[in-house]
Design an enzyme around this catalytic site. Structure first.
Site, PDB file in Angstrom:
ATOM      1  N   TYR A  28      93.573 -48.540  -3.267  1.00  0.00           N
ATOM      2  CA  TYR A  28      93.399 -49.685  -2.374  1.00  0.00           C
ATOM      3  C   TYR A  28      94.202 -49.493  -1.094  1.00  0.00           C
ATOM      4  O   TYR A  28      93.735 -49.786   0.009  1.00  0.00           O
ATOM      5  CB  TYR A  28      93.834 -50.961  -3.086  1.00  0.00           C
ATOM      6  CG  TYR A  28      93.898 -52.174  -2.179  1.00  0.00           C
ATOM      7  CD1 TYR A  28      92.737 -52.811  -1.749  1.00  0.00           C
ATOM      8  CD2 TYR A  28      95.128 -52.664  -1.742  1.00  0.00           C
ATOM      9  CE1 TYR A  28      92.800 -53.916  -0.912  1.00  0.00           C
ATOM     10  CE2 TYR A  28      95.197 -53.766  -0.916  1.00  0.00           C
ATOM     11  CZ  TYR A  28      94.024 -54.393  -0.497  1.00  0.00           C
ATOM     12  OH  TYR A  28      94.104 -55.485   0.337  1.00  0.00           O
ATOM     13  N   GLN A 132      99.417 -62.716  10.826  1.00  0.00           N
ATOM     14  CA  GLN A 132      98.039 -62.247  11.004  1.00  0.00           C
ATOM     15  C   GLN A 132      97.066 -63.274  10.459  1.00  0.00           C
ATOM     16  O   GLN A 132      97.239 -63.780   9.341  1.00  0.00           O
ATOM     17  CB  GLN A 132      97.841 -60.918  10.285  1.00  0.00           C
ATOM     18  CG  GLN A 132      96.417 -60.393  10.278  1.00  0.00           C
ATOM     19  CD  GLN A 132      95.662 -60.763   9.002  1.00  0.00           C
ATOM     20  OE1 GLN A 132      96.271 -61.097   7.984  1.00  0.00           O
ATOM     21  NE2 GLN A 132      94.349 -60.740   9.066  1.00  0.00           N
ATOM     22  N   TYR A 134      93.142 -64.234   9.419  1.00  0.00           N
ATOM     23  CA  TYR A 134      91.710 -64.106   9.209  1.00  0.00           C
ATOM     24  C   TYR A 134      91.129 -65.495   9.423  1.00  0.00           C
ATOM     25  O   TYR A 134      91.469 -66.432   8.692  1.00  0.00           O
ATOM     26  CB  TYR A 134      91.392 -63.620   7.788  1.00  0.00           C
ATOM     27  CG  TYR A 134      91.500 -62.133   7.603  1.00  0.00           C
ATOM     28  CD1 TYR A 134      90.803 -61.259   8.419  1.00  0.00           C
ATOM     29  CD2 TYR A 134      92.277 -61.599   6.579  1.00  0.00           C
ATOM     30  CE1 TYR A 134      90.886 -59.887   8.238  1.00  0.00           C
ATOM     31  CE2 TYR A 134      92.366 -60.225   6.385  1.00  0.00           C
ATOM     32  CZ  TYR A 134      91.666 -59.378   7.220  1.00  0.00           C
ATOM     33  OH  TYR A 134      91.750 -58.020   7.034  1.00  0.00           O
ATOM     34  N   THR A 160      92.862 -60.920  13.419  1.00  0.00           N
ATOM     35  CA  THR A 160      92.081 -59.743  13.051  1.00  0.00           C
ATOM     36  C   THR A 160      90.607 -60.073  13.207  1.00  0.00           C
ATOM     37  O   THR A 160      90.088 -60.970  12.541  1.00  0.00           O
ATOM     38  CB  THR A 160      92.380 -59.313  11.609  1.00  0.00           C
ATOM     39  OG1 THR A 160      93.756 -58.936  11.514  1.00  0.00           O
ATOM     40  CG2 THR A 160      91.514 -58.130  11.214  1.00  0.00           C
ATOM     41  N   ARG A 169      83.896 -50.407   0.306  1.00  0.00           N
ATOM     42  CA  ARG A 169      84.884 -49.497  -0.271  1.00  0.00           C
ATOM     43  C   ARG A 169      84.535 -49.326  -1.744  1.00  0.00           C
ATOM     44  O   ARG A 169      84.981 -50.085  -2.611  1.00  0.00           O
ATOM     45  CB  ARG A 169      86.289 -50.062  -0.081  1.00  0.00           C
ATOM     46  CG  ARG A 169      86.636 -50.293   1.392  1.00  0.00           C
ATOM     47  CD  ARG A 169      87.895 -51.116   1.579  1.00  0.00           C
ATOM     48  NE  ARG A 169      88.044 -51.509   2.980  1.00  0.00           N
ATOM     49  CZ  ARG A 169      88.846 -52.486   3.392  1.00  0.00           C
ATOM     50  NH1 ARG A 169      89.585 -53.158   2.526  1.00  0.00           N
ATOM     51  NH2 ARG A 169      88.917 -52.789   4.682  1.00  0.00           N
ATOM     52  N   LYS A 259      93.374 -58.150  17.234  1.00  0.00           N
ATOM     53  CA  LYS A 259      93.478 -56.883  16.509  1.00  0.00           C
ATOM     54  C   LYS A 259      92.091 -56.401  16.088  1.00  0.00           C
ATOM     55  O   LYS A 259      91.282 -57.166  15.583  1.00  0.00           O
ATOM     56  CB  LYS A 259      94.358 -57.050  15.274  1.00  0.00           C
ATOM     57  CG  LYS A 259      94.621 -55.771  14.495  1.00  0.00           C
ATOM     58  CD  LYS A 259      95.607 -56.049  13.366  1.00  0.00           C
ATOM     59  CE  LYS A 259      96.000 -54.774  12.630  1.00  0.00           C
ATOM     60  NZ  LYS A 259      94.884 -54.200  11.847  1.00  0.00           N
ATOM     61  N   HIS A 283      91.244 -50.420  11.697  1.00  0.00           N
ATOM     62  CA  HIS A 283      91.633 -50.982  10.404  1.00  0.00           C
ATOM     63  C   HIS A 283      92.019 -49.855   9.436  1.00  0.00           C
ATOM     64  O   HIS A 283      91.711 -49.904   8.242  1.00  0.00           O
ATOM     65  CB  HIS A 283      90.496 -51.821   9.823  1.00  0.00           C
ATOM     66  CG  HIS A 283      90.959 -53.014   9.036  1.00  0.00           C
ATOM     67  ND1 HIS A 283      91.090 -54.256   9.580  1.00  0.00           N
ATOM     68  CD2 HIS A 283      91.335 -53.144   7.734  1.00  0.00           C
ATOM     69  CE1 HIS A 283      91.503 -55.114   8.665  1.00  0.00           C
ATOM     70  NE2 HIS A 283      91.676 -54.454   7.526  1.00  0.00           N
ATOM     71  N   ASP A 314      97.077 -48.978  16.101  1.00  0.00           N
ATOM     72  CA  ASP A 314      97.397 -48.567  14.737  1.00  0.00           C
ATOM     73  C   ASP A 314      96.328 -47.616  14.241  1.00  0.00           C
ATOM     74  O   ASP A 314      95.431 -47.236  14.981  1.00  0.00           O
ATOM     75  CB  ASP A 314      97.585 -49.776  13.815  1.00  0.00           C
ATOM     76  CG  ASP A 314      96.279 -50.506  13.483  1.00  0.00           C
ATOM     77  OD1 ASP A 314      95.184 -49.943  13.685  1.00  0.00           O
ATOM     78  OD2 ASP A 314      96.350 -51.654  13.018  1.00  0.00           O
ATOM     79  N   GLY A 316      96.536 -44.441  11.226  1.00  0.00           N
ATOM     80  CA  GLY A 316      96.850 -43.028  11.071  1.00  0.00           C
ATOM     81  C   GLY A 316      98.204 -42.583  11.568  1.00  0.00           C
ATOM     82  O   GLY A 316      98.483 -41.384  11.576  1.00  0.00           O
TER      83      GLY A 316
END
Length: 388
Positions: A28, A132, A134, A160, A169, A259, A283, A314, A316
């Site tokens: 996850y 943050q 949603y 976001t 996923r 974001k 993301h 953001d 990586g």
């Protein structure tokens, strides 16, 4: 006990986290979406951007402190919001806030946090907390949550905007680790094979606080993370639009950030709506599997709005050299998600703090080796895009 503070790099922290966490929880955190092309592209994109050292510079004194939204922090790093961090370690969001306070950087609390922001504030005094959001379908409930975050002391609001539906996923579906969680024999065996996590996280959390819930959901709609939402009113709004941004701008008195921006036109629209910043983000390559690496589109967005908005990025970031590259391309700072989560899984708050300190020390080392004494000297003259 795993000694996370002995780790020399993010590879070792990740491996420690992999051993501690059940397979479903680890995946996850760790993986992307669909065929994970975007996830692989992240690593390749960072490698393609190169730093060209300047020599014969006195770098005896170096300073990576910076100011973001009016507050000075020890490095240009913000801990990114992560849903259900409290399932990585007991009180995981509190541990993350404590690590952030120790490191002198902000921590962004997630809407889908297991721990309420009020408890985080009480147990991590001195932490610089962002929140943050949603945005839910029921605007009035979303606005109440915004007010709650403000009343609790959150300083920056981060909306976001890139996750209006759940991403594909497939490994989460296979592992039963979506939202909601889906118990299964396979998942139960996975948990039993990780007794340290079972005792220290799941059973401790259940014994002390009850079955984990999404702590920021309204009381009437709150349920265990294993149960689906009972109301569409608190589902993420698929109808999210710029008019919602305008409403948030009226409600939120502090810095407001969007974001999930990957297009310069969206950044310009954010500027027109009076926002204070944007986060250039894919993301973590967990949503659109054909999305570009944010580091590749960062220069275009900085050119479009960088003189007027605070541009963060953001996805990586693993090394201090990555931070240096992002700043050289015009970002004011970077958000990191997986790295401190690996650290926390490996060693609690000290492990997360160690992950952040590794990043800071690597940044200072990169500055020395490239002839830069301040993060403000990291500019476009330092960086080039390599072939291949």
């Amino acid at each position: 006990m795993i000694d996370a503070c002995s780790a020399l790099n993010h590879h070792e922290l990740r491996e420690m986290a992999r051993r501690f966490l059940p397979h479903g929880v680890f995946e996850y955190i760790d993986r992307g979406s669909e065929d994970e092309h975007a996830l692989r592209e992240l690593a390749q994109a960072w490698r393609h951007w190169q730093l060209t050292p300047q020599v014969m510079v006195d770098v005896t004194q170096r300073d990576c402190r910076t100011e973001i939204f009016g507050r000075t922090q020890s490095s240009p790093v913000i801990i990114a919001p992560t849903a259900m961090a409290g399932l990585v370690r007991y009180n995981g969001e509190v541990l993350m806030a404590q690590a952030a306070a120790q490191a002198g950087v902000p921590f962004c609390v997630a809407t889908q946090s297991i721990t309420p922001i009020e408890r985080i504030v009480a147990m991590a005094p001195g932490a610089d907390l962002w929140f943050q959001l949603y945005h839910w379908e029921d605007r009035s409930l979303a606005h109440q949550l915004v007010q709650r975050a403000h009343d609790a002391g959150a300083r920056v609001l981060v909306l976001t905007a890139d996750t209006v539906i759940a991403a594909n996923r497939e490994y989460n579906t296979r592992n039963g680790f979506g939202i909601p969680l889906k118990p299964s024999f396979r998942g139960a065996w996975d948990v039993l094979c990780h007794p340290h996590w079972l005792l220290a996280t799941l059973l401790r959390s259940t014994w002390l606080d009850g079955v984990p819930t999404f702590a920021h959901y309204p009381e009437a709609f709150r349920s265990a993370v294993t149960r689906p939402s009972i109301s569409k009113r608190i589902q993420v709004a698929q109808s999210l639009s710029w008019s919602d941004i305008a409403q948030l701008r009226k409600l939120w008195p502090g810095p407001l950030v969007l974001k999930g921006v990957l297009q310069a036109d969206d950044a310009r629209q954010a500027m027109a709506c009076g926002l204070d910043g944007v986060v250039v983000s894919s993301h973590g390559a967990r949503n659109v599997d054909s999305a570009p690496a944010p580091i590749d589109v960062l220069p275009e967005i900085v050119d479009a709005v960088g003189k007027h908005l605070t541009v963060l990025m953001d996805s990586g970031v693993r090394r201090g050299s990555d931070v240096a590259k992002a700043l050289a391309l015009g970002a004011r700072g970077v958000m990191v998600g997986r790295l401190p989560l690996w650290g926390m899984a490996a060693g609690g708050a000290p492990g997360a703090a160690h992950a952040l300190e590794l990043l800071r020390q690597e940044l200072l080392g990169t500055m020395a080796l490239t002839g830069r004494r301040s993060v403000h000297e990291l500019d476009a003259s330092l960086i080039r895009h390599g072939a291949g």
